[in-house]
Motif scaffolding. Structure first.
Motif, short mmCIF file in Angstrom:
data_model
loop_
_atom_site.label_atom_id
_atom_site.label_comp_id
_atom_site.label_asym_id
_atom_site.label_seq_id
_atom_site.Cartn_x
_atom_site.Cartn_y
_atom_site.Cartn_z
N ASP A 16 30.50 45.89 35.20
CA ASP A 16 31.71 46.35 34.50
C ASP A 16 32.94 46.39 35.40
O ASP A 16 34.07 46.22 34.92
N LEU A 17 32.73 46.66 36.70
CA LEU A 17 33.85 46.89 37.62
C LEU A 17 33.56 46.21 38.95
O LEU A 17 32.49 46.40 39.53
N PHE A 18 34.53 45.43 39.42
CA PHE A 18 34.43 44.77 40.71
C PHE A 18 35.48 45.35 41.67
O PHE A 18 36.66 45.47 41.31
N LEU A 19 35.02 45.70 42.87
CA LEU A 19 35.91 46.23 43.91
C LEU A 19 35.96 45.23 45.05
O LEU A 19 34.93 44.90 45.65
N ILE A 20 37.17 44.78 45.37
CA ILE A 20 37.33 43.63 46.28
C ILE A 20 38.43 43.92 47.30
O ILE A 20 39.57 44.23 46.93
N ALA A 21 38.08 43.80 48.58
CA ALA A 21 39.06 44.00 49.65
C ALA A 21 40.07 42.86 49.67
O ALA A 21 39.75 41.72 49.33
N ILE A 22 41.28 43.17 50.10
CA ILE A 22 42.36 42.19 50.17
C ILE A 22 42.95 42.14 51.57
O ILE A 22 43.34 43.18 52.13
#
Length: 314
Positions: free
Chosen positions: A173-179
């Motif tokens: 449902d949710l993706f957490l991605i470093a930038i």
């Protein structure tokens, strides 16, 4: 900049040159960052060849170019992880790699670069200064420059992370991605909006390098007056217009974290799971531990552990 077909082509191209990394479910954690009923999966790109997702983009860039173009060597600028990936790609091709890095690059990453046979140059306080020196060197020497996030082949390679996750767990449902510069979130969000359009996508940047956050606030690509984060792999004063357009279209939100929160999360990943993540690799976990993200019960979350290292213990 890229399409889902570009990412699928990259996945075929790089098969056999990168690892299919595990997707690990978090259970029995002493400091659980989740509300009741939510679940967390960690995508362990820290176990990727060279220690980060960057291996995907670098080898895709290499394999997209004619052999005669790279025969004399390749050049890049990096906070660390991309440089190691390019050095490894050069090793695969049997050519020389020249890597420019900021002066605060982690010693362990410099050691890896040396082990892969790269020539390194330390220039400036953050990536943008190393990038300027590297592009000048590439132009003067006539060597191809492997941009860490503005190259379509790099972005398509990074997008293969999302294809792989959806094969392993299609119900996130949710993706957490470093930038850092934004290549990873641009590539992954291209895949997710094409194949899993209802998923939420949240990016994480350091307070001391809010490159895309500032650009979204401004409505156009912003150049930061200063970069103060101590995390070299996430330090970037200006993104690429193509990356900005993808992020503006695809990403739901970007949150900012201080460096200490990422170092704390790296120690949590080590204590709880024995995972050696660098600060950028711990950024997604830090976003949950910080309490800045509202998560409803039942939410299936995927957090990328996108890079390996021992920054938090140095």
């Amino acid at each position: 900049m890229i399409t889902i077909d570009d990412v699928r082509a990259a996945q075929e191209r790089i098969e056999g040159f990168v690892r299919r990394t595990p997707l690990m479910e978090v259970t029995l954690a002493q400091r659980s960052p989740l509300p009741d009923g939510a679940s967390l999966l960690l995508k362990l790109e820290s176990l990727q060849v060279t220690g980060s997702f960057k291996a995907r983009g670098a080898i895709n860039q290499l394999l997209s170019l004619p052999k005669e173009i790279v025969a004399r060597g390749i050049v890049t600028a990096s906070g660390g992880n991309h440089g190691i990936a390019v050095a490894r790609a050069a090793h695969v091709a049997g050519v020389a790699a020249t890597i420019f890095l900021p002066e605060n690059a982690a010693p362990a990453k410099l050691e890896k670069l040396t082990a892969w046979g790269a020539t390194t140059h330390l220039v400036g306080r953050f990536w943008d200064e190393a990038h300027a020196a590297a592009t000048a060197f590439a132009q003067d020497s006539g060597l191809p420059y492997f941009h860490p996030f503005a190259s379509p082949a790099i972005v398509a390679g990074q997008g293969t992370v999302a294809l792989e996750i959806l094969e392993q767990a299609p119900d996130i449902d949710l993706f957490l991605i470093a930038i850092g510069g934004g290549g990873l979130i641009a590539g992954m969000s291209t895949v997710l909006r094409a194949l899993h359009p209802n998923a939420r996508i949240i990016g994480i940047e350091p307070v001391g390098s809010p490159t895309l956050y500032a650009s979204l606030e401004q409505g156009s690509v912003a150049k930061l007056d200063s970069v103060t984060t101590s995390v070299p792999t996430m330090a970037c004063a200006q993104t690429d217009p193509g990356i900005f357009d993808i992020v503006r279209k695809n990403v739901d939100d970007i949150i900012l974290l201080d460096d200490a929160a990422m170092f704390d999360a790296a120690r949590w990943l080590w204590f709880e799971f024995g995972l050696a993540a660098d600060a950028s690799g711990a950024a997604a976990a830090a976003a949950l531990l910080s309490g800045q993200i509202s998560v409803a019960p039942g939410t299936r979350i995927c957090a990328l552990v996108c890079g390996a290292g021992l920054d938090a213990f140095s």
